[in-house]
Design a protein around this motif. Structure first.
Motif, short mmCIF file in Angstrom:
data_model
loop_
_atom_site.label_atom_id
_atom_site.label_comp_id
_atom_site.label_asym_id
_atom_site.label_seq_id
_atom_site.Cartn_x
_atom_site.Cartn_y
_atom_site.Cartn_z
N ILE A 145 0.84 -1.21 0.00
CA ILE A 145 0.00 0.00 0.00
C ILE A 145 0.87 1.25 0.00
O ILE A 145 0.62 2.22 -0.73
CB ILE A 145 -0.95 -0.01 1.21
CG1 ILE A 145 -2.00 -1.12 1.05
CG2 ILE A 145 -1.63 1.35 1.38
CD1 ILE A 145 -2.87 -1.33 2.25
N LEU A 146 1.92 1.25 0.83
CA LEU A 146 2.84 2.38 0.84
C LEU A 146 3.51 2.54 -0.53
O LEU A 146 3.61 3.66 -1.05
CB LEU A 146 3.92 2.17 1.92
CG LEU A 146 5.05 3.21 1.95
CD1 LEU A 146 4.51 4.59 2.28
CD2 LEU A 146 6.12 2.80 2.97
N PHE A 147 3.94 1.43 -1.10
CA PHE A 147 4.60 1.47 -2.41
C PHE A 147 3.66 2.03 -3.47
O PHE A 147 4.08 2.82 -4.33
CB PHE A 147 5.05 0.06 -2.79
CG PHE A 147 5.60 -0.05 -4.19
CD1 PHE A 147 6.82 0.50 -4.52
CD2 PHE A 147 4.87 -0.72 -5.17
CE1 PHE A 147 7.32 0.40 -5.81
CE2 PHE A 147 5.37 -0.82 -6.46
CZ PHE A 147 6.59 -0.26 -6.79
N VAL A 148 2.39 1.64 -3.43
CA VAL A 148 1.43 2.11 -4.43
C VAL A 148 1.22 3.62 -4.33
O VAL A 148 1.27 4.34 -5.34
CB VAL A 148 0.09 1.38 -4.29
CG1 VAL A 148 -1.02 2.09 -5.07
CG2 VAL A 148 0.22 -0.05 -4.77
N PHE A 149 1.02 4.13 -3.13
CA PHE A 149 0.78 5.57 -2.97
C PHE A 149 2.03 6.39 -3.31
O PHE A 149 1.92 7.45 -3.95
CB PHE A 149 0.29 5.88 -1.56
CG PHE A 149 -1.17 5.61 -1.37
CD1 PHE A 149 -2.13 6.51 -1.82
CD2 PHE A 149 -1.61 4.44 -0.75
CE1 PHE A 149 -3.48 6.27 -1.67
CE2 PHE A 149 -2.96 4.19 -0.60
CZ PHE A 149 -3.90 5.10 -1.06
N GLU A 150 3.19 5.91 -2.90
CA GLU A 150 4.42 6.59 -3.30
C GLU A 150 4.59 6.51 -4.82
O GLU A 150 4.99 7.49 -5.47
CB GLU A 150 5.63 5.94 -2.62
CG GLU A 150 5.64 6.03 -1.09
CD GLU A 150 6.11 7.39 -0.57
OE1 GLU A 150 6.10 8.37 -1.35
OE2 GLU A 150 6.45 7.47 0.63
N GLY A 151 4.26 5.35 -5.38
CA GLY A 151 4.39 5.16 -6.82
C GLY A 151 3.43 6.02 -7.61
O GLY A 151 3.78 6.53 -8.69
N LEU A 152 2.21 6.19 -7.11
CA LEU A 152 1.23 7.04 -7.80
C LEU A 152 1.69 8.49 -7.81
O LEU A 152 1.55 9.19 -8.83
CB LEU A 152 -0.14 6.92 -7.12
CG LEU A 152 -0.88 5.60 -7.36
CD1 LEU A 152 -2.16 5.55 -6.51
CD2 LEU A 152 -1.23 5.42 -8.83
N TRP A 153 2.24 8.95 -6.68
CA TRP A 153 2.75 10.33 -6.65
C TRP A 153 3.96 10.47 -7.59
O TRP A 153 4.08 11.45 -8.33
CB TRP A 153 3.14 10.73 -5.23
CG TRP A 153 3.72 12.11 -5.17
CD1 TRP A 153 5.02 12.46 -4.96
CD2 TRP A 153 3.01 13.35 -5.36
NE1 TRP A 153 5.18 13.82 -5.00
CE2 TRP A 153 3.96 14.39 -5.25
CE3 TRP A 153 1.67 13.66 -5.61
CZ2 TRP A 153 3.61 15.73 -5.38
CZ3 TRP A 153 1.32 15.00 -5.74
CH2 TRP A 153 2.27 16.02 -5.62
N PHE A 154 4.84 9.48 -7.56
CA PHE A 154 6.00 9.47 -8.46
C PHE A 154 5.54 9.54 -9.92
O PHE A 154 6.07 10.34 -10.72
CB PHE A 154 6.80 8.19 -8.22
CG PHE A 154 8.02 8.03 -9.08
CD1 PHE A 154 9.24 8.53 -8.68
CD2 PHE A 154 7.93 7.35 -10.30
CE1 PHE A 154 10.38 8.37 -9.47
CE2 PHE A 154 9.06 7.20 -11.10
CZ PHE A 154 10.27 7.71 -10.68
N SER A 155 4.55 8.74 -10.29
CA SER A 155 4.06 8.70 -11.66
C SER A 155 3.39 10.01 -12.05
O SER A 155 3.60 10.52 -13.16
CB SER A 155 3.07 7.54 -11.83
OG SER A 155 3.65 6.31 -11.47
#
Length: 357
Positions: A145-155
């Motif tokens: 979940i942390l990876f997804v939210f960080e990844g969405l902001w990164f993207s």
């Protein structure tokens, strides 16, 4: 209401409920669009402009499809959102092969591969987690979940910067510049590399376009593997192109983009007592926005001007630029991580005390 009476007399029916619902749905786009216009007019060399612009465009597109699209257009949009990242990742894998063939093995050459790996990991992490041991699946799920939210902001920020950096580069430039700063970019022996030669030629084009007004500042130190400084190589290149020696100022101490600008500012300070001079920073097109943002931080009034970069190298170069800019804007990642940690701690406390099962 008077307007209701007027529309009734004119035989016009006004659906206020529909207008209100549209206004509410559009409000995020209106707010982010207004923030973009205000921030852009105040200072176009800010990273936040990219975020405001993409937010406004994305929400407007969502509104148009939601209000005026049919089922087919919605399905097409979903398919694009699902498969565009995968297609992008495949393109990056192919681009990695091209870059390695032309540039050799290095960490920079593998940046497209790392970006492709990030995209695939975003897609396939849930499948991997599902096959984990049940004892560790909940922990892995929380980390995911942390990876997804960080990844969405990164993207989101990656796409925003890609769009805005292109927009910034094509803005019309009508000023006559007193100083043209050329950023170094590596040498072949004592000659400028093709990338650096492209920057110098772009600066020469700008100089000739303004009837050879102003001075060049060639900026770049000497690396451990270089026989002369980048500034010296650029100086010699300009002399061969017919530029008089008194139109070239040298800055040969810098080793980073920020130092290029900092030390060039000192050179300008030694050359003139004026404070109303105009400056252009000439670099490769992928590097323009970062130079402009750094110039803004140094309170240097400068426009970024970009030279052409070969298409095969552009993805690698832009990914590197994005990482460098992201390092200056890490607080959203820290905020997301802090919120995630807070939620996990609260969940643990509530579970351990029996408040929730």
């Amino acid at each position: 209401m008077p307007i209701d009476a007027f529309s009734h007399d004119a035989g016009i029916y006004v659906d206020w409920q529909y207008i209100l619902s549209c206004a509410l749905l559009l409000s995020p786009a209106i707010i982010s669009g207004a923030l973009f216009i205000f921030s852009f007019l105040k200072e176009p060399r800010q990273f936040r402009n990219a975020l405001y612009l993409l937010a406004a465009l994305a929400w407007t597109s969502f509104f148009v499809i939601l209000r005026f699209g049919n089922n087919t257009s919605i399905v097409v949009l979903i398919v694009i959102l699902l498969f565009a990242p995968v297609i992008t990742a495949i393109f990056l894998l192919i681009n990695t092969i091209t870059v390695v063939r032309k540039n050799g093995f290095s960490l920079t050459s593998f940046l497209p591969l790392l970006m492709a790996g990030f995209i695939f990991l975003m897609y396939f992490s849930p499948i991997l987690i599902y096959h984990f041991n049940p004892d560790v699946r909940s922990i892995a799920g929380a980390i995911f979940i942390l990876f997804v939210f960080e990844g969405l902001w990164f993207s989101f920020t990656f796409v925003a910067l890609l769009l805005y950096s292109w927009l910034y580069r094509i803005l019309p430039r009508k000023r006559i510049y007193d100083y043209i700063i050329i950023h170094g970019a590596g040498l072949n022996g004592n000659e400028p590399s093709p990338l650096l030669a492209g920057r110098i030629d772009k600066a020469l084009e700008l100089w000739n376009h303004q009837n050879q007004h102003g001075k060049f500042i060639v900026s770049g130190g000497q690396g451990t593997d270089e026989v002369v400084s980048e500034a010296q190589a650029m100086h010699d290149y300009l002399l061969k192109k017919g530029v008089p020696n008194n139109a070239i100022l040298m800055e040969d101490k810098s080793t980073t983009t920020m130092e290029n600008l900092q030390y060039s500012l000192l050179v300008i300070g030694h050359d003139t007592q004026r404070s109303d001079y105009t400056t252009a920073v000439v670099t490769s097109d992928f590097h323009v926005f970062r130079c402009a943002e750094y110039a803004h931080k140094l309170k240097l009034k400068a426009d970024g001007v970009g030279s052409h970069t070969r298409g095969w190298y552009w993805p690698t170069a832009f990914i590197r630029e994005f990482i460098a800019i992201t390092k200056s804007h890490l607080w959203p990642y820290y905020t997301i991580a802090a919120l995630w940690a807070t939620i996990q701690i609260l969940h643990y406390l509530m579970t351990s005390t029996g408040f929730i099962e």
